[in-house]
Design a protein around this motif. Structure first.
Motif, PDB file in Angstrom:
ATOM      1  N   MET B 338      64.464  17.334 -52.579  1.00 46.75           N
ATOM      2  CA  MET B 338      66.008  17.325 -52.492  1.00 46.75           C
ATOM      3  C   MET B 338      66.535  17.175 -53.783  1.00 46.75           C
ATOM      4  O   MET B 338      67.184  17.727 -54.675  1.00 46.75           O
ATOM      5  N   LEU B 339      66.372  15.920 -54.277  1.00 49.27           N
ATOM      6  CA  LEU B 339      66.857  15.275 -55.446  1.00 49.27           C
ATOM      7  C   LEU B 339      66.233  15.962 -56.650  1.00 49.27           C
ATOM      8  O   LEU B 339      66.958  16.116 -57.594  1.00 49.27           O
ATOM      9  N   LEU B 342      68.261  18.544 -57.312  1.00 46.99           N
ATOM     10  CA  LEU B 342      69.630  18.460 -57.704  1.00 46.99           C
ATOM     11  C   LEU B 342      69.547  18.366 -59.197  1.00 46.99           C
ATOM     12  O   LEU B 342      70.351  18.736 -60.068  1.00 46.99           O
ATOM     13  N   GLU B 343      68.572  17.283 -59.648  1.00 50.69           N
ATOM     14  CA  GLU B 343      68.548  16.746 -60.770  1.00 50.69           C
ATOM     15  C   GLU B 343      68.190  17.797 -61.845  1.00 50.69           C
ATOM     16  O   GLU B 343      68.898  17.854 -62.891  1.00 50.69           O
ATOM     17  N   GLU B 344      67.547  18.773 -61.214  1.00 49.68           N
ATOM     18  CA  GLU B 344      67.074  19.834 -62.361  1.00 49.68           C
ATOM     19  C   GLU B 344      67.743  20.890 -62.234  1.00 49.68           C
ATOM     20  O   GLU B 344      67.735  21.868 -63.352  1.00 49.68           O
ATOM     21  N   PHE B 348      76.197  23.701 -59.207  1.00 46.33           N
ATOM     22  CA  PHE B 348      77.343  23.931 -58.606  1.00 46.33           C
ATOM     23  C   PHE B 348      77.185  23.121 -57.384  1.00 46.33           C
ATOM     24  O   PHE B 348      76.324  23.610 -56.439  1.00 46.33           O
ATOM     25  N   TRP B 349      77.510  21.929 -57.157  1.00 47.61           N
ATOM     26  CA  TRP B 349      77.364  21.007 -56.122  1.00 47.61           C
ATOM     27  C   TRP B 349      78.088  21.623 -54.673  1.00 47.61           C
ATOM     28  O   TRP B 349      79.373  21.936 -54.797  1.00 47.61           O
ATOM     29  N   ILE B 354      73.133  21.764 -50.109  1.00 52.97           N
ATOM     30  CA  ILE B 354      72.370  20.349 -50.246  1.00 52.97           C
ATOM     31  C   ILE B 354      71.763  19.993 -48.771  1.00 52.97           C
ATOM     32  O   ILE B 354      70.464  19.797 -48.861  1.00 52.97           O
ATOM     33  N   THR B 591      64.462  10.946 -64.145  1.00 53.68           N
ATOM     34  CA  THR B 591      64.481   9.768 -63.559  1.00 53.68           C
ATOM     35  C   THR B 591      64.638   9.550 -62.294  1.00 53.68           C
ATOM     36  O   THR B 591      64.159   8.987 -61.362  1.00 53.68           O
ATOM     37  N   ILE B 592      65.807  10.279 -61.672  1.00 55.81           N
ATOM     38  CA  ILE B 592      66.216   9.981 -60.154  1.00 55.81           C
ATOM     39  C   ILE B 592      65.206  10.456 -59.248  1.00 55.81           C
ATOM     40  O   ILE B 592      64.695   9.837 -58.530  1.00 55.81           O
ATOM     41  N   SER B 595      61.671   8.650 -59.453  1.00 53.86           N
ATOM     42  CA  SER B 595      61.703   7.162 -58.830  1.00 53.86           C
ATOM     43  C   SER B 595      61.587   7.483 -57.274  1.00 53.86           C
ATOM     44  O   SER B 595      60.735   6.789 -56.509  1.00 53.86           O
ATOM     45  N   TRP B 645      73.727  19.773 -69.660  1.00 52.65           N
ATOM     46  CA  TRP B 645      74.737  19.219 -68.560  1.00 52.65           C
ATOM     47  C   TRP B 645      75.908  19.114 -69.667  1.00 52.65           C
ATOM     48  O   TRP B 645      77.229  18.978 -69.019  1.00 52.65           O
ATOM     49  N   GLU B 646      75.923  18.696 -70.870  1.00 56.71           N
ATOM     50  CA  GLU B 646      77.030  18.394 -71.618  1.00 56.71           C
ATOM     51  C   GLU B 646      77.151  19.377 -72.653  1.00 56.71           C
ATOM     52  O   GLU B 646      75.949  19.789 -73.002  1.00 56.71           O
TER      53      GLU B 646
END
Lengths: 817, 817
Positions: B338-339, B342-344, B348-349, B354, B591-592, B595, B645-646
């Motif tokens: 799941m993460l 999300l991370e990749e 739109f959250w 999720i 990273t998220i 890990s 992202w930015e």
């Protein structure tokens, strides 16, 4: 301070608060739909609802000089006395006053008065000229890198300090509870002669128990009631609302933190049916807000650091991290903490933010581990108490045929949870109506505490559940009326903190309790926890909910085993865990983070994730059929304008035209100081569209070119940033001028009358936000809701096809039906 | 099909693709900043860059009737021949043609031609009249509930089917590898006499090994190269791009899935340095897209189910869940899966999304567990192979002083990873330039496979690393040149799949390898994996990266122990794990999720999370200093317009005016069919602003009232939805008319010439999206970027203060410097 409504509605002025809320925005009769997009023409029918506020009761706005909660007060300005006088005509003198323009033709925006007036946070960054100047100056790689590094440092600090606070609370509660229950047990053993099994004298221990419960509870309740009412309850609804973008007054103060910490310690030690987890999350949020701002209002101290982070946008991000760190510290669950923040809060997803949140969570858990390991005299990081619901040593196994059983337990959890929520809401409604006095609230807490002790004592006295010593799971077994080499299983359940009882239910070997014991315990605790949540004490709802679930889960396993003794799969701890998950799912409905938290705090294998999720989903779906989760219920009961994830179904077919508020009070791009002063004085709106190309005096028919906030206008007036004297202030004025007064903006009352500057003008071009989000009047509400929520807006301007203002939409317009 | 560029650039036509990309949008000389917001007036200077495209090379647009990839082809329409003729004058005949309006004054939007022309997905829901009609009809609670339930069913199906596919790949690879290595070992033992330690005859086994590697690799590479080039590589960059909103042609086809599955099986069995994890994620995405659409283009089969989900918005959400299910199945890590999504991916959250993703992940892991447990003959869910990197039985402990060591390892990982990325990019650049032929690509894969086998054989031959049998960690120890009761540790490393080698490195008891062995192995595998990733085979990069990291991590522990034999903390498996984390962090930078995945696949305690995160953060930060992660590098090299992202730092000071494309081709609210036909024929834009209040023929000076997509216009023309014959089609036309042709819209070439309908008109009011997102020309780029990304837009209209069009901004405008 008393007139501030708290989320849990503790204040005594709100006795009539539970009257049905008048629907805010009547769906106006929209023109019949046509295939062609009809262009909004300029002749908006002037509503006959102008409100005269010439004799506004501005006395209530007078700042109380001794009160450091000035903006909070302002946030709760009672609405105009003209609320019910919506049909009044505009007095002519007011008309003259305001440069011949009726500035108070406002219709729906002031009609929302009967609910507490929560303001929104300014999550949107105001990219005005000053901001751009600063950006340009700091466009260098170095500055952005520096800001990034500082942000990391703050997040790491948040993790560490939150964990330290959590540790302190943890250790103090543990030590005090140990003292209390040791004393009680000694007292029991002294007063109940070991040889007399027919019933000893339990009166003295009972009185001691009452005393040791009532004193801390009364102290805690008094602290909460008299010093900081916002600290009542778990704090999670408040943090959730804050992260959703609602300004909850005094939610992130250091004083709040102190009261909360003492409150939760006293309540848990006092033996109320609650946990310390919720308050820890609140504590993390306060720590985050405090550290990131580099100043404290409570201590009137500005450290002059982290100045670049002084706005709602940055602060909210830090609070997100703080909440996550708090969850992590409370449960020893870093991933669960991060997911909790995401599930409950983050409407705007950003990879970097989540990454920082995760690091804060991990740092927090690490610090906790470090401190607690040291405290318990271990020198590698193996303190298993970090799994604060106890680690399952053996991997939990399950068989295919158990899956329907898990689902059944989930459904049970959903039903019980929904009933609990409904009952709790009723109790709180009753409480709000009939116990308005402060002293009454303290007394109520005391009564509930005594009630709990009495029930426990009665159970211990009447149920004779003796178990052989040896495989006893409790540290200090009480013999009470039992034989030698036996201990009293009922006393074992009650003579510890609720958290320890959850651990017992998960990990006690099979056969530790009688069925009757556990049945009684479940019922008593269900009622007790329901009566407790909503008291004026700082307590979380997680642990009692898990406890009730674990009790009936274990009970289920025991009953089944009793009926079918040949069954082998009935590990009581496993069913206690499933029961806890189901009950938590039924009450809280936070499925993602709950499942991960449960997994992390009990150390179950990934393969056991599936049963947990089955129980949680069933519980959530069944519960959702009846009502909302307890946090959302609390938020709704208190009319906090929190934005849901999806627009309400009632809004599905509507367009912006049908929910907007109009006409809007506008300000010209270059307007007179006098007009601005009057506007601020006479209305409490927080955002004013800036218009240009105004024909005559009708500002609201100009073309939109920006939006300016009330706080900005007040700073402009206070600092006299007029066009006519621009040579004095222009060189020194920067975005920092506005940031310095954050977050407690002065009220308009602190601006002196503009007698000598009556003809001065203000040029808003450099102050206003030139990029407000604009939508068209015919845009559908689900769509603009999505924009509103995704961007975290406070104001959304509705324009017509010629870029002239048609109305304004704020958070509140999406809430009430 | 050959002219479609794949992400990994396998096609031979792109030999000149690595030329520097011409900067797309020259930052136009903006007017000097003024304090007052300057109102954009209507007299936009007509650019002198009108492009004559009267003689457009529309031959390339002719649809190939046998090709089912029509829209994909269209997506890659070469831009106008007038690319370099930007200064040409408008031919007068074209002017006459298009109702006296020059429709091709387009300046910057066609200047991007030298890069592959990826289109965007329409993540934005077009809320036109038809959509609203459908909504109204379905406003009932029941419909919305039904849609919700179906959505859940689809997510559950995705989880199950993805897991089944993953199982099949898993089991086939395991069985075939077992066969292969057993055969090789038998061959070794037959050819190397057990009594002769001076060196036997390894030539025959070597040849067998070569054969058993070359045949599957050649087969897999040929499949990938000739049948579906998009399946090359891990698939993660493609899925990531897709989820970011870029339309990658043929990425979610069933054919792609089949080729990918066979490709990954052959490559892993062939012994290439790669893993099956990346392809599994891709497989999950394909499954999700396939199931949710209820039809397959490959099999030309429409099941007439799930019709309400046939748009890019819904499909992307499902693909998100599919990717998560794929990760979960690959690693047995539901939260990690799941993460990862999300991370990749998720820009739109949404809580519900999720939640569904997590459930799909858990279902996937459960199914995997079920099947693999059954396959391995276990009947409760205890197949530990689900921890596919092997579960650490003992909780890993660490001391304070090890934290700096972990950080040091992290830094090493960052450096090695950055070097690996840079080297791999160089190799792939070289490959792209010098190996353009298909047969060459297959040969290259064969050569790399042979190279690997040769290196392995050389190592086995020359390094004499014999270990006593007994505590041997391998299942089939090879004696080779060793004494009886000994086995060859080098052969043990090589005679298994890379995944099994990672397990060995994590879990082999201390002293299983010589330092020389592991040093050589690390170097060889580092080079080998670098040469492998980018070959025309389906392989993931996760396992080889983890393998290299585990090797040097374990090596570090061994060397340290060799130097300081008195140290006790050096558990080699622990350092192998930290090394793997560091190396993965250095190469992938995710990273998220990394890990969490590492935690879940190895079953380490929460307390060991902190060391993992320290290593990962250090690796990521050090690596980020040099270059980007390997997936992002691949995406960048292939010029996929993925939104970061930015906003890029170069955009910090700019405003919309400086990046927009103008003038824009507009269409009137009620325009002639002939004009629309001409516009579609002559330009390949995908979004056309719909304007109203047009004075004269200058459409681009009308007021914006909506936006219409190319695909919608084509459907309108195809179905003859004209005003003049509305009585025929109006009753039957609904949003379904448009949904039916999704996702492969016909090209304009399929519309017959409008000879008899030349005077017919189209009323766009009911077809267009009436709520396009509009921004002002002076809005800052970071701000509009935030809006663009948060809402997942494809087109953003820039308007002036009078709501007249000033330009258009698309995804590409945010990408290139």
């Amino acid at each position: 301070m008393d007139d501030v409504k708290t989320l849990i509605s503790l204040d005594e002025e709100t006795t009539d608060d539970d009257e049905p809320v008048a629907p805010k925005v009547a769906v106006k009769s929209s023109p019949p739909p046509t295939a062609v997009v009809d262009i909004l023409n300029d002749d908006i029918p002037t509503p006959s609802t102008g409100v005269g506020v010439g004799n506004n009761n501005s006395g209530t706005l007078m700042p109380d000089k001794d009160d450091d909660d000035l903006p909070a007060l302002l946030d709760h300005t009672p609405s105009y006395s003209g609320n019910s006088a919506l049909n009044g005509n505009l007095p002519p003198n007011d008309r003259d006053n305001a440069e011949s323009e009726p500035i108070f033709r406002v219709r729906s925006r002031t009609a929302v008065a009967s609910t507490p007036n929560y303001e929104s946070l300014d999550y949107e960054v105001c990219e005005n000229k000053l901001f751009q100047d600063e950006q340009k100056k700091r466009l260098t790689e170095r500055f952005s890198l520096r800001k990034d590094i500082i942000r990391w440092i703050i997040f790491i600090q948040i993790g560490i300090i939150t964990a330290l606070i959590a540790c302190s609370i943890d250790i103090i509660i543990e030590e005090l509870s140990e003292l209390k229950y040791m004393f009680l047990m000694t007292s029991v053993e002294k007063n109940v002669p070991q040889t007399d099994f027919t019933g000893g004298d339990l009166v003295v221990p009972f009185l001691y128990w009452i005393l040791l419960s009532v004193v801390p509870v009364a102290f805690g309740a008094a602290m909460v009631t008299y010093i900081e009412p916002i600290t009542a309850g778990s704090g999670i609804p408040q943090v959730k609302s804050y992260l959703n973008g609602v300004k909850i007054p005094r939610i992130v103060r250091i004083k709040t933190l102190a009261v909360k910490a003492i409150g939760v310690i006293t309540s848990v030690v006092g033996g109320l049916a609650g946990g310390k987890e919720g308050p820890m999350i609140h504590a993390g949020a306060v720590v985050a807000a405090g550290i990131s701002q580099g100043k404290s209002t409570t201590f009137v101290k500005d450290f002059h650091v982290f100045k670049a982070f002084r706005d709602d946008h940055e602060k909210r991000d830090f609070v997100l991290g703080g909440g996550a760190a708090g969850v992590s510290a409370a449960f020893g669950a870093p991933i669960g903490g991060m997911l909790f923040s995401l599930e409950e809060a983050a409407s705007f997803w950003n990879q970097n933010l989540i990454w920082r949140t995760l690091v804060a969570s991990i740092i927090s858990v690490f610090t906790l581990n470090l401190v607690l390991s040291t405290y318990h005299g271990l020198n590698d990081f193996t303190f298993t108490g970090l799994f604060n619901l106890g680690k399952f040593d053996q991997p939990l196994k399950f068989d295919y045929f158990e899956l329907p059983i898990f689902m059944l337990l989930g459904i049970t959890g959903g039903l019980l949870g929904a009933a609990w929520n409904s009952l709790n809401t009723k109790i709180n409604g009753f409480r709000k109506r009939y116990i308005p006095w402060k002293i009454g609230k303290v007394c109520e807490a005391v009564v509930v505490a005594m009630f709990g002790v009495t029930l426990a004592c009665t159970m211990i006295y009447f149920i004779n559940d003796c178990r052989p010593l040896g495989n006893d799971p409790t540290i200090h077994p009480v013999q009470l009326f039992c034989e030698d080499n036996e201990y009293n299983a009922v006393a074992a359940l009650w003579f510890q903190t609720p958290e320890a009882t959850v651990r017992s239910l998960f990990h006690d070997p099979p056969g530790s309790h009688k069925i009757l014991t556990l049945t009684m315990f479940t019922i008593v605790y269900y009622v007790l926890s329901c009566a407790t949540f909503g008291l004026n004490v700082s307590l979380g709802v997680f642990i009692p909910t898990a406890l009730v679930g674990a009790a009936w889960g274990r009970l289920f396993a025991m009953v089944t085993y009793y009926l079918f003794p040949e069954t082998e799969f009935l590990h009581p701890g496993k069913y206690a865990l499933i029961g806890a998950a189901a009950n938590l799912g039924g009450v809280l409905r936070m499925t993602i983070s709950l499942s991960v938290i449960l997994m992390e705090t009990t150390g179950v294998e990934t393969s056991f994730f599936f049963p947990l999720i089955i129980a949680l989903i069933s519980a959530k779906w069944v519960g959702d059929y009846f009502n909302e989760g307890i946090y959302d219920t609390q938020i709704e009961v208190n009319h906090v304008p929190i934005l849901p994830w999806e627009p309400l179904p009632q809004y599905k077919g509507l367009t912006a035209r049908e929910i907007l508020s109009s006409p809007v009070v506008c300000i010209k791009l270059r307007d007179s100081a006098h007009y601005i002063y009057n506007v601020l004085k006479k209305c409490d709106h927080n955002g004013f569209p800036v218009v240009d190309d105004v024909q005559g005096v009708h500002r609201s028919q100009g073309r939109v070119c920006g939006i300016v906030l009330r706080s900005q206008l007040i700073v402009i007036l206070l600092k006299s940033l007029y066009v006519e004297n621009s040579r004095f202030w222009l060189p020194d004025t920067s975005i920092q001028t506005f940031r310095d007064v954050y977050p407690r903006y002065p009220s308009i009352e602190s601006v002196r009358k503009l007698d000598d500057k009556i003809n001065y003008t203000v040029d808003l071009a450099m102050f206003m936000n030139p990029s407000p989000v604009r939508v068209n009047a015919h845009d559908s509400v689900p769509r603009i809701f999505q924009v509103f929520r995704a961007l975290g807006l406070r104001h959304m301007l509705v324009i017509n096809n010629e870029n002239r203002i048609a109305g304004i939409i704020t958070r509140r317009d999406f809430i009430y039906k």
